[in-house]
Design a protein around this motif. Structure first.
Motif, mmCIF file in Angstrom:
data_model
loop_
_atom_site.group_PDB
_atom_site.id
_atom_site.type_symbol
_atom_site.label_atom_id
_atom_site.label_comp_id
_atom_site.label_asym_id
_atom_site.label_seq_id
_atom_site.Cartn_x
_atom_site.Cartn_y
_atom_site.Cartn_z
ATOM 1 N N GLY A 1 0.780 -1.231 0.000
ATOM 2 C CA GLY A 1 0.000 0.000 0.000
ATOM 3 C C GLY A 1 0.805 1.270 0.000
ATOM 4 N N ALA A 2 2.141 1.175 -0.101
ATOM 5 C CA ALA A 2 2.960 2.391 -0.084
ATOM 6 C C ALA A 2 2.673 3.269 -1.304
ATOM 7 C CB ALA A 2 4.438 2.027 -0.040
ATOM 8 N N GLY A 3 2.501 2.645 -2.469
ATOM 9 C CA GLY A 3 2.179 3.421 -3.665
ATOM 10 C C GLY A 3 0.829 4.090 -3.573
ATOM 11 N N ASP A 4 -0.136 3.430 -2.931
ATOM 12 C CA ASP A 4 -1.465 4.033 -2.739
ATOM 13 C C ASP A 4 -1.360 5.231 -1.806
ATOM 14 O OD1 ASP A 4 -2.316 1.817 -4.197
ATOM 15 O OD2 ASP A 4 -2.826 0.679 -2.403
ATOM 16 N N CYS A 5 -0.544 5.100 -0.763
ATOM 17 C CA CYS A 5 -0.313 6.212 0.152
ATOM 18 C C CYS A 5 0.290 7.400 -0.594
ATOM 19 C CB CYS A 5 0.611 5.769 1.283
ATOM 20 S SG CYS A 5 1.025 7.058 2.474
ATOM 21 N N LEU A 6 1.289 7.115 -1.420
ATOM 22 C CA LEU A 6 1.943 8.183 -2.181
ATOM 23 C C LEU A 6 0.935 8.911 -3.068
ATOM 24 C CD1 LEU A 6 5.409 8.081 -3.849
ATOM 25 C CD2 LEU A 6 3.447 8.811 -5.196
ATOM 26 N N ALA A 7 0.086 8.163 -3.756
ATOM 27 C CA ALA A 7 -0.901 8.787 -4.643
ATOM 28 C C ALA A 7 -1.887 9.637 -3.855
ATOM 29 C CB ALA A 7 -1.639 7.715 -5.437
ATOM 30 N N ALA B 1 -1.396 -2.153 4.929
ATOM 31 C CA ALA B 1 -1.424 -1.095 3.931
ATOM 32 C C ALA B 1 -1.716 0.266 4.553
ATOM 33 C CB ALA B 1 -2.471 -1.422 2.867
ATOM 34 N N GLN B 2 -2.688 0.330 5.458
ATOM 35 C CA GLN B 2 -3.077 1.609 6.048
ATOM 36 C C GLN B 2 -2.533 1.804 7.463
ATOM 37 O OE1 GLN B 2 -7.348 2.003 5.879
ATOM 38 N NE2 GLN B 2 -7.467 1.298 3.772
ATOM 39 N N GLY B 3 -1.807 0.804 7.977
ATOM 40 C CA GLY B 3 -1.391 0.842 9.365
ATOM 41 C C GLY B 3 -0.526 2.018 9.743
ATOM 42 N N GLY B 4 0.242 2.564 8.785
ATOM 43 C CA GLY B 4 1.135 3.667 9.099
ATOM 44 C C GLY B 4 0.893 4.912 8.278
ATOM 45 N N TYR B 5 -0.268 5.057 7.651
ATOM 46 C CA TYR B 5 -0.520 6.266 6.866
ATOM 47 C C TYR B 5 -0.523 7.470 7.804
ATOM 48 C CZ TYR B 5 -1.923 3.540 2.725
ATOM 49 O OH TYR B 5 -1.945 2.704 1.637
ATOM 50 N N PRO B 6 0.353 8.443 7.577
ATOM 51 C CA PRO B 6 0.467 9.567 8.507
ATOM 52 C C PRO B 6 -0.605 10.624 8.298
ATOM 53 C CG PRO B 6 2.014 9.842 6.711
ATOM 54 C CD PRO B 6 1.344 8.509 6.485
ATOM 55 N N ASP B 7 -0.917 11.356 9.376
ATOM 56 C CA ASP B 7 -1.787 12.514 9.219
ATOM 57 C C ASP B 7 -0.944 13.696 8.752
ATOM 58 O OD1 ASP B 7 -0.401 13.292 11.487
ATOM 59 O OD2 ASP B 7 -2.094 13.014 12.845
ATOM 60 N N ARG B 8 -1.581 14.814 8.492
ATOM 61 C CA ARG B 8 -0.859 15.958 7.928
ATOM 62 C C ARG B 8 0.238 16.485 8.860
ATOM 63 N NH1 ARG B 8 -2.634 19.011 3.579
ATOM 64 N NH2 ARG B 8 -1.410 20.886 3.187
ATOM 65 N N PRO B 9 -0.030 16.650 10.178
ATOM 66 C CA PRO B 9 1.054 17.123 11.049
ATOM 67 C C PRO B 9 2.279 16.199 11.051
ATOM 68 C CG PRO B 9 -1.063 17.388 12.145
ATOM 69 C CD PRO B 9 -1.322 16.590 10.907
ATOM 70 N N THR B 10 2.037 14.899 10.996
ATOM 71 C CA THR B 10 3.167 13.963 10.977
ATOM 72 C C THR B 10 3.977 14.116 9.695
ATOM 73 O OG1 THR B 10 1.966 12.367 12.350
ATOM 74 C CG2 THR B 10 3.824 11.528 11.072
#
Length: 312
Positions: free
Chosen positions: A240-246, A279-288
């Motif tokens: 899911g890293a590519g999905d996060c990037l997109a 895939a979504q376990g580490g998706y950061p929020d905007r402040p992070t």
């Protein structure tokens, strides 16, 4: 506030970390696990929402417990699931097992939740949509959505997976034509070869190529912008890293960032996500993400200062 619409697949994801893969007719115990929603479109929508941009999902789930769980999970992560409907059948199930040495084994089921039917795509409300993102796993549906986006003047991006290339470029061309961004992973890039020629043939505004530990490259016209990933610790799971990037790239673009800044935020976020399970376990929020960028800029400035010092 800007709204991004993500159209495509939803899955029920199970991620397991094990000390080693079991031999035939044996079992092993996972020392870490994560259950969540998944899928290319769903993942990108979550990544976008985590950056503080409204993200809506146009998708279908099966009438099973997996579909109900996935829809609820996405809603809890800030995604507007109003346009997610239920149809008879099974929701896609994905099981990813990772061993301590980094080897990964992934099993995915085909299902009714891979792409909305054509009538849903034709009738989707686009009046409040400022960006559309989809895949080409269903070329006909993606083409209908792309034509609607062009008519409405809405920027559209496409995740072009290697699996989609099996349909052939003639089938994919109507969806690709004039896209604002096409995201390519390393496998798709290798199959396409000449990225500049590919972009010119389909009149793409830009192409983002992900390169794993090398970061990502944005191609636009005759120019390119390369962004390296920030220093990270151990890579746990690249799913899911590519999905996060997109998703992050889209969120930052809609927030007014220029392409270079949007790509830096996207690469930093995707790299951070790889240090977590699922895939979504580490998706950061905007402040992070902003903290990651600030730390990276500080290190860059220190390096530039050191390079400018007189050498003994």
């Amino acid at each position: 506030m800007a709204t991004a619409l993500f159209c495509g697949d939803i899955a029920f994801d199970v991620a397991l970390r094990v000390p080693r893969f079991p031999d035939p007719d044996q079992k092993t115990h996972a020392f870490e696990h994560l259950v969540s929603a998944g899928g290319v479109a769903a993942n990108a929508a979550v990544a976008c929402a985590r950056q503080g941009v409204d993200a809506a999902l146009l998708a279908v789930v099966g009438d099973d417990v997996f579909g109900a769980y996935a829809t609820g999970h996405l809603a809890a992560r800030g995604v507007d699931v109003t346009a997610v409907t239920t149809t008879p059948g099974m929701t896609a199930l994905s099981v990813c097992t990772l061993a301590e040495d980094g080897e990964k084994r992934l099993v995915y089921t085909s299902s009714v939740s891979q792409y909305p039917p054509l009538e849903r795509v034709r009738d989707a409300e686009l009046g409040a949509v400022d960006w559309i993102h989809t895949s080409c796993l269903h070329p006909e549906g993606a083409a209908v959505l792309a034509e609607r986006a062009r008519t409405a003047g809405i920027p559209m991006s496409i995740d072009l997976e290697p699996l989609a290339l099996a349909h052939g470029m003639d089938a994919l061309a109507p969806a690709l034509h004039g896209a604002a961004v096409v995201f390519l992973n390393e496998g798709t890039t290798a199959e396409i070869g000449d990225v500049h020629g590919f972009a010119a043939r389909h009149r793409l505004k830009s192409v983002v190529r992900t390169g794993g530990v090398r970061g990502a490259t944005l191609t636009y016209g005759s120019g390119e912008i390369a962004v390296a990933p920030p220093p990270v610790g151990r890579i746990i799971d690249t799913t899911g890293a590519g999905d996060c990037l997109a998703g992050v790239y889209i969120a930052r673009a809609l927030s007014g960032s220029d392409p270079r800044s949007a790509l830096r935020a996207a690469v930093a976020s995707a790299t951070y996500a790889c240090g977590h399970l699922g895939a979504q376990g580490g998706y950061p929020d905007r402040p992070t993400t902003d903290e990651l960028l600030a730390a990276t800029n500080a290190r860059r400035q220190e390096r530039d200062t050191d390079l400018g010092k007189p050498q003994p």
